[in-house]
Design an enzyme around this catalytic site. Structure first.
Site, PDB file in Angstrom:
ATOM      1  CB  CYS A 248      -0.985  -0.015   1.174  1.00  0.00           C
ATOM      2  SG  CYS A 248      -0.227   0.214   2.790  1.00  0.00           S
ATOM      3  CG  HIS A 249       0.951   6.109   0.453  1.00  0.00           C
ATOM      4  ND1 HIS A 249       0.415   7.284   0.909  1.00  0.00           N
ATOM      5  CD2 HIS A 249       2.118   6.444  -0.140  1.00  0.00           C
ATOM      6  CE1 HIS A 249       1.230   8.290   0.596  1.00  0.00           C
ATOM      7  NE2 HIS A 249       2.265   7.794  -0.044  1.00  0.00           N
TER       8      HIS A 249
END
Length: 111
Positions: free
Chosen positions: A69-70
């Site tokens: 993810c980020h």
């Protein structure tokens, strides 16, 4: 929770050839369009976090899965979910795409 550092991703993928690991990107569509990570030797699958419960059947339970993810928080939750569903080889990519951009490949945009 099993985690893998961004610096170790390429070696991990190279060490798992059959079946090839899946890089599961759980970010939203706009995030993927902003910054994408494709690892040679891994199959990238994009399933946003909110869609994972409905689409988890697309992920073979014994295939190595690297969840991205980020920053690593959403992917950590997805790893826990997949483990509860019986996936045996699932790993959180610590620091997410942001760590990849900062520590491995500055050509990948940060956001």
């Amino acid at each position: 929770m099993p985690q893998i550092a961004v610096q170790d991703l390429a070696a991990f993928v190279a060490g798992h050839t059959a079946p090839a690991p899946l890089l599961l990107d759980v970010r939203e569509d706009w995030e993927l369009q902003t910054a994408r990570l494709d690892l040679p030797g891994a199959t990238t699958v994009h399933i946003p976090m909110h869609s994972l419960p409905a689409r988890r059947g697309e992920l073979p339970p014994t295939q190595p899965v690297l969840v991205l993810c980020h920053h690593g928080a959403r992917s950590l939750q997805c790893v826990a979910f997949l483990q509860q569903q019986g996936h045996t080889a699932v790993y959180n990519v610590a620091g997410g795409i942001d760590a990849w951009s900062r520590e491995v490949d500055a050509a990948v945009p940060r956001y």
